[in-house]
Write a protein that holds these residues in place. Structure first.
Motif, PDB file in Angstrom:
ATOM      1  N   ASN A 195      33.901  40.953  49.306  1.00 20.79           N
ATOM      2  CA  ASN A 195      35.206  41.091  49.961  1.00 20.79           C
ATOM      3  C   ASN A 195      36.323  40.555  49.054  1.00 20.79           C
ATOM      4  O   ASN A 195      37.197  39.800  49.483  1.00 20.79           O
ATOM      5  N   LYS A 196      36.252  40.997  47.796  1.00 26.73           N
ATOM      6  CA  LYS A 196      37.245  40.577  46.808  1.00 26.73           C
ATOM      7  C   LYS A 196      37.844  41.807  46.131  1.00 26.73           C
ATOM      8  O   LYS A 196      37.123  42.759  45.827  1.00 26.73           O
ATOM      9  N   PRO A 197      39.157  41.814  45.869  1.00 21.91           N
ATOM     10  CA  PRO A 197      39.781  42.964  45.219  1.00 21.91           C
ATOM     11  C   PRO A 197      39.514  42.990  43.708  1.00 21.91           C
ATOM     12  O   PRO A 197      39.042  42.003  43.123  1.00 21.91           O
ATOM     13  N   LEU A 198      39.853  44.108  43.098  1.00 21.11           N
ATOM     14  CA  LEU A 198      39.608  44.312  41.678  1.00 21.11           C
ATOM     15  C   LEU A 198      40.297  43.257  40.809  1.00 21.11           C
ATOM     16  O   LEU A 198      39.754  42.818  39.804  1.00 21.11           O
ATOM     17  N   VAL A 199      41.484  42.842  41.193  1.00 17.99           N
ATOM     18  CA  VAL A 199      42.269  41.924  40.361  1.00 17.99           C
ATOM     19  C   VAL A 199      41.933  40.459  40.614  1.00 17.99           C
ATOM     20  O   VAL A 199      42.527  39.572  39.988  1.00 17.99           O
ATOM     21  N   SER A 200      40.988  40.173  41.478  1.00 16.70           N
ATOM     22  CA  SER A 200      40.682  38.787  41.820  1.00 16.70           C
ATOM     23  C   SER A 200      39.973  38.067  40.670  1.00 16.70           C
ATOM     24  O   SER A 200      39.232  38.686  39.907  1.00 16.70           O
ATOM     25  N   PRO A 201      40.168  36.754  40.544  1.00 15.03           N
ATOM     26  CA  PRO A 201      39.443  35.979  39.524  1.00 15.03           C
ATOM     27  C   PRO A 201      37.933  36.080  39.695  1.00 15.03           C
ATOM     28  O   PRO A 201      37.186  36.074  38.712  1.00 15.03           O
ATOM     29  N   GLU A 202      37.490  36.181  40.959  1.00 18.11           N
ATOM     30  CA  GLU A 202      36.056  36.262  41.226  1.00 18.11           C
ATOM     31  C   GLU A 202      35.456  37.549  40.666  1.00 18.11           C
ATOM     32  O   GLU A 202      34.375  37.543  40.072  1.00 18.11           O
ATOM     33  N   ARG A 203      36.171  38.675  40.875  1.00 16.53           N
ATOM     34  CA  ARG A 203      35.663  39.940  40.357  1.00 16.53           C
ATOM     35  C   ARG A 203      35.621  39.909  38.837  1.00 16.53           C
ATOM     36  O   ARG A 203      34.660  40.357  38.205  1.00 16.53           O
ATOM     37  N   LYS A 204      36.643  39.364  38.215  1.00 12.84           N
ATOM     38  CA  LYS A 204      36.680  39.292  36.759  1.00 12.84           C
ATOM     39  C   LYS A 204      35.523  38.444  36.236  1.00 12.84           C
ATOM     40  O   LYS A 204      34.840  38.818  35.272  1.00 12.84           O
ATOM     41  N   ASP A 205      35.290  37.300  36.875  1.00 10.57           N
ATOM     42  CA  ASP A 205      34.223  36.429  36.398  1.00 10.57           C
ATOM     43  C   ASP A 205      32.860  37.045  36.650  1.00 10.57           C
ATOM     44  O   ASP A 205      31.931  36.855  35.857  1.00 10.57           O
ATOM     45  N   ARG A 206      32.754  37.779  37.734  1.00  8.36           N
ATOM     46  CA  ARG A 206      31.502  38.503  37.998  1.00  8.36           C
ATOM     47  C   ARG A 206      31.191  39.465  36.865  1.00  8.36           C
ATOM     48  O   ARG A 206      30.069  39.519  36.350  1.00  8.36           O
ATOM     49  N   CYS A 207      32.177  40.233  36.428  1.00  5.68           N
ATOM     50  CA  CYS A 207      31.962  41.202  35.353  1.00  5.68           C
ATOM     51  C   CYS A 207      31.694  40.505  34.022  1.00  5.68           C
ATOM     52  O   CYS A 207      30.901  40.997  33.209  1.00  5.68           O
ATOM     53  N   ALA A 208      32.327  39.361  33.799  1.00  4.67           N
ATOM     54  CA  ALA A 208      32.044  38.596  32.578  1.00  4.67           C
ATOM     55  C   ALA A 208      30.590  38.135  32.570  1.00  4.67           C
ATOM     56  O   ALA A 208      29.918  38.160  31.528  1.00  4.67           O
TER      57      ALA A 208
END
Length: 272
Positions: A195-208
């Motif tokens: 339940n996080k948008p594309l621009v969220s820090p969580e999504r970015k860290d997930r992809c990292a």
């Protein structure tokens, strides 16, 4: 510098054009010297500069994954996978890795320039396999088999796997199985679960972390290959089964619009 050369050499009867041509040759020579690892290593039968495999020294998967995690925040998924491996090989081996333009592969971000197709992590992995081991037209099918394996592994793994040292996001992140190598599906499923948008820090860290997990897997596979222990884990034959390139999980994306392949031509009768 050019004027000085013209003045000094001109006294010996050499024209300005000849001098400038000479300085141009020097510059060209310097450029070729920089690419010496690529040029001098070339002695393929067809006269090209491609010779396989590239020299490889075993790497530490954990160190590679951490480098990849950090590089994601600079050049994102595919570039980070390539960088985490090739920057180490630049130090251990030298050329041809020193001349390889890592940053050019930032376009792998977001499933190729944000189009949500193949995730940059397995795309970068596939490039690494083919550059180190050599493409299947070079006489070895090992890199192609590794590409099949890493695509299947990425699709089936509960991601992200790797936990970085000092993560930029300390909250526990959701984990999902994509059942697809596509960025759109992989990221989309995770965003829904978290339940996080594309621009969220969580999504970015997930992809990292997903990129780092992939880099870890790639080095494990390359180390096995270096030790002569690699065995293919996947038998991907969708094209042979269905007569069209694709995945075994079309319904992840398609509904009623799945492309259908025309029937194969009839087999010629066997001669008696």
């Amino acid at each position: 510098m050019e004027e000085k050369l013209v003045k000094e050499i001109g006294q010996e009867g050499v024209s300005r054009r000849q001098v400038l041509a000479g300085t141009g040759a020097l510059a060209a020579g310097a450029a070729l010297s920089h690419l010496g690892g690529l040029v001098s290593s070339a002695s393929a039968k067809d006269g090209s500069t491609e010779k396989w495999p590239w020299p490889y020294e075993k790497l530490d998967p954990e160190k590679t994954a951490q480098l990849c995690y950090e590089e994601w925040y600079r050049i994102f998924c595919g570039g980070a996978v390539i960088s985490s491996i090739f920057t180490q090989l630049r130090e251990k081996v030298g050329e041809p890795y020193k001349a390889f333009p890592i940053d050019a592969y930032i376009y792998l971000e977001g499933g190729q320039a944000g189009w949500g197709t193949i995730c940059g992590a397995p795309a970068g992995a596939n490039m690494v396999f083919n550059l180190i081991i050599g493409p299947r037209i070079s006489g070895s099918t090992v890199a192609h088999k590794m590409c099949e394996d890493v695509m299947a592994w990425y699709s089936q793994a509960l991601m992200p796997i790797y936990m970085p040292k000092n993560p930029k996001v300390t909250a526990e992140l959701a984990k999902t199985v994509s059942n697809s190598p596509l960025c759109h599906i992989s990221v989309g499923k995770w965003m829904k679960a978290a339940n996080k948008p594309l621009v969220s820090p969580e999504r970015k860290d997930r992809c990292a972390r997903v990129a780092a997990s992939t880099a870890f897997k790639v080095v494990e596979m390359l180390n096995d290959w270096k030790d002569g222990k690699y065995e293919q884990a996947t038998d991907f034959n969708c094209g042979k089964l269905h007569g069209i390139t694709g995945q075994q999980n079309c319904h992840e994306c398609h509904g009623s619009k799945i492309p259908q392949a025309p029937p194969p031509p009839p087999e010629e009768p066997k001669k008696a």
